[in-house]
Design a protein around this motif. Structure first.
Motif, PDB file in Angstrom:
ATOM      1  N   ALA A   1      41.725  39.825  38.047  1.00 21.48           N
ATOM      2  CA  ALA A   1      40.262  40.081  37.514  1.00 21.48           C
ATOM      3  C   ALA A   1      40.554  38.805  38.147  1.00 21.48           C
ATOM      4  O   ALA A   1      39.478  38.240  38.411  1.00 21.48           O
ATOM      5  N   VAL A   2      40.961  37.104  38.494  1.00 19.09           N
ATOM      6  CA  VAL A   2      40.813  36.448  39.010  1.00 19.09           C
ATOM      7  C   VAL A   2      40.518  36.342  40.520  1.00 19.09           C
ATOM      8  O   VAL A   2      38.798  36.006  40.648  1.00 19.09           O
ATOM      9  N   GLN A   3      41.309  37.299  40.770  1.00 16.48           N
ATOM     10  CA  GLN A   3      39.586  37.794  42.546  1.00 16.48           C
ATOM     11  C   GLN A   3      38.695  38.610  42.456  1.00 16.48           C
ATOM     12  O   GLN A   3      37.664  38.041  42.927  1.00 16.48           O
TER      13      GLN A   3
ATOM     14  N   VAL B   1      34.393  31.555  34.473  1.00 15.50           N
ATOM     15  CA  VAL B   1      34.795  32.888  33.806  1.00 15.50           C
ATOM     16  C   VAL B   1      36.042  32.022  33.496  1.00 15.50           C
ATOM     17  O   VAL B   1      37.177  31.699  34.667  1.00 15.50           O
ATOM     18  N   VAL B   2      36.557  32.735  32.676  1.00 12.02           N
ATOM     19  CA  VAL B   2      38.365  32.819  32.401  1.00 12.02           C
ATOM     20  C   VAL B   2      39.262  34.194  31.696  1.00 12.02           C
ATOM     21  O   VAL B   2      38.715  34.705  31.411  1.00 12.02           O
TER      22      VAL B   2
ATOM     23  N   ASP C   1      30.917  31.711  30.105  1.00 16.39           N
ATOM     24  CA  ASP C   1      30.426  32.867  29.684  1.00 16.39           C
ATOM     25  C   ASP C   1      30.839  33.843  29.367  1.00 16.39           C
ATOM     26  O   ASP C   1      30.594  34.928  28.695  1.00 16.39           O
ATOM     27  N   VAL C   2      32.214  34.399  30.256  1.00 16.36           N
ATOM     28  CA  VAL C   2      32.631  35.137  30.427  1.00 16.36           C
ATOM     29  C   VAL C   2      34.312  34.907  30.259  1.00 16.36           C
ATOM     30  O   VAL C   2      34.783  34.249  30.809  1.00 16.36           O
ATOM     31  N   TYR C   3      35.377  35.810  29.255  1.00 18.05           N
ATOM     32  CA  TYR C   3      35.870  35.574  28.555  1.00 18.05           C
ATOM     33  C   TYR C   3      36.513  36.933  29.081  1.00 18.05           C
ATOM     34  O   TYR C   3      36.120  37.688  28.272  1.00 18.05           O
ATOM     35  N   PHE C   4      38.169  36.995  29.565  1.00 17.89           N
ATOM     36  CA  PHE C   4      38.486  38.498  29.939  1.00 17.89           C
ATOM     37  C   PHE C   4      39.954  38.683  29.304  1.00 17.89           C
ATOM     38  O   PHE C   4      40.399  37.580  29.681  1.00 17.89           O
ATOM     39  N   ASP C   5      40.465  38.790  28.050  1.00 17.33           N
ATOM     40  CA  ASP C   5      41.263  38.727  27.387  1.00 17.33           C
ATOM     41  C   ASP C   5      42.579  39.550  27.377  1.00 17.33           C
ATOM     42  O   ASP C   5      42.049  40.734  26.671  1.00 17.33           O
TER      43      ASP C   5
ATOM     44  N   VAL D   1      38.741  30.042  35.782  1.00 12.93           N
ATOM     45  CA  VAL D   1      39.861  29.926  35.219  1.00 12.93           C
ATOM     46  C   VAL D   1      41.290  30.353  34.498  1.00 12.93           C
ATOM     47  O   VAL D   1      40.621  31.632  34.075  1.00 12.93           O
ATOM     48  N   GLY D   2      42.233  30.471  35.214  1.00 14.49           N
ATOM     49  CA  GLY D   2      43.159  31.387  34.586  1.00 14.49           C
ATOM     50  C   GLY D   2      43.997  30.521  34.019  1.00 14.49           C
ATOM     51  O   GLY D   2      43.665  29.131  33.475  1.00 14.49           O
TER      52      GLY D   2
END
Length: 355
Positions: A179-181, A166-167, A235-239, A193-194
């Protein structure tokens, strides 16, 4: 019981719709401070003294957006109307039996930039003390709209699962830091990855939040760094930002990967359309891009907030340096909010209103 006693308050109204960055002074100023008389309370309403304002980049779209008002997810702010935001406030008069003077309440997005505000009791959330002496301001951030956006974006829009890579962009911000945590500690992501805007913020994302890596998007080697940090692709990018970060991320998505779109802050004040050169990656890699609004999942909110509070009490969620609280008078609220767009804050930016 209703109140007939009028009250006056200082209040910021929207005076002009900006085409790029909001203007804070001069004849074309975006906001204007006025003294107004509030209408008497109607049944079910609360007269409250504002303690805290929630500062959010998304408020920029409340005052001017490329989306037509009738298609926007909440009512926008028309010219001459008070500027809106989330608030924590103290009830001073109540026309609803469930609330009494002295109660603290929160409204996600229907508060206004005022010293006094009339809230609807039906949409006002009573606030209970948080465990371990945590400040109530976390109800506006980690346990409020920011935390819920992070959780719902990963779970429902992104479909993040254990063992995913996940980024998360804007990873040192209010939503990104949660979101990171959440991805790491509640969803069991294999690699998180941040992306942030300075080496100092990246150190925070790695050392405090626990990300496996964090990349400075302002670095001239950002694209190469991104490739190196995602050897198994994403797999997932949180934009949260859009723009050139999203463009670069499209080249790192796995086949059938998902982009969960929370915001596009890089474009809010630019006055220019977003340029994406890697758009064909969507077709080639069969990528899903899904926009979401946490308000769509409010039926899930109580359980999610309880889980987040429990995780913070247990030490799974770290709230160290997770909010920036600025103490100012009502006169300084617009410039305090604008700090969001220059990257001056870490975590949630909150105004503590001095009266």
């Amino acid at each position: 019981m209703t109140s007939s006693a009028p009250r006056t308050t200082k209040q910021w109204i929207l005076a002009s719709k900006p085409t790029a960055a909001p203007v804070l002074s001069g004849p074309d100023a975006t906001f204007k401070l006025q003294t107004v008389t509030l209408a008497p309370l109607k049944e079910g309403q609360l007269l409250c003294k504002v303690r805290y304002f929630s500062n959010d980049t998304g408020l920029r779209n409340f005052i001017q957006s490329t989306v037509a008002p009738e298609r926007f997810y909440v009512p926008t702010v028309p010219i001459g109307a008070p500027m809106r935001s989330g608030v924590i406030a103290e009830v001073i008069e109540s026309a609803m039996p469930a609330f009494k003077p002295g109660d603290l309440v929160m409204d996600f997005h229907l508060g206004t930039w005022s010293e006094l505000v009339v809230l609807e009791g039906a949409t006002s959330q009573p606030l209970s003390p948080l465990p371990n002496g945590l400040p109530l301001t976390h109800y506006l951030g980690a346990f409020g709209a920011s935390g819920l956006a992070a959780y719902t974006g990963l779970k429902f829009a992104g479909g993040a699962k254990a063992d995913d890579t996940v980024v998360i962009s804007a990873a040192a911000g209010a939503t990104g830091s949660m979101a990171v945590q959440i991805a790491l500690r509640l969803m069991g992501a294999k690699r998180v990855v941040g992306i942030a805007g300075s080496d100092e913020k990246c150190a925070y994302v790695r050392e405090v939040l626990g990300a496996h890596a964090c990349l400075n998007y302002k670095s001239p080697t950002f694209v190469e760094d991104l490739k190196a940090a995602t050897p198994d692709e994403v797999d997932v990018y949180f934009d949260n930002v859009g723009g050139h970060v999203l463009d670069a991320m499209l080249t790192r998505m796995k086949r059938h990967g998902t982009v969960a779109v929370c915001g596009a802050v890089s474009t809010y004040n630019s006055g220019q359309p977003m340029a994406i050169s890697n758009w064909f990656e969507l077709i080639s890699m069969r990528i899903t891009i899904r926009g979401f609004i946490m308000l769509d999942y409010m039926n899930e909110a109580p359980a999610m907030v309880a889980e987040l509070i429990g995780a913070a009490a247990d030490g799974k969620i770290k709230l160290q340096d997770n909010e920036t609280v600025v103490e100012v008078g009502i006169e300084q609220q617009p410039e305090t909010w604008m700090r969001l767009f220059s990257g001056d804050n870490q975590g949630k930016l909150i105004t503590k209103l001095i009266v």
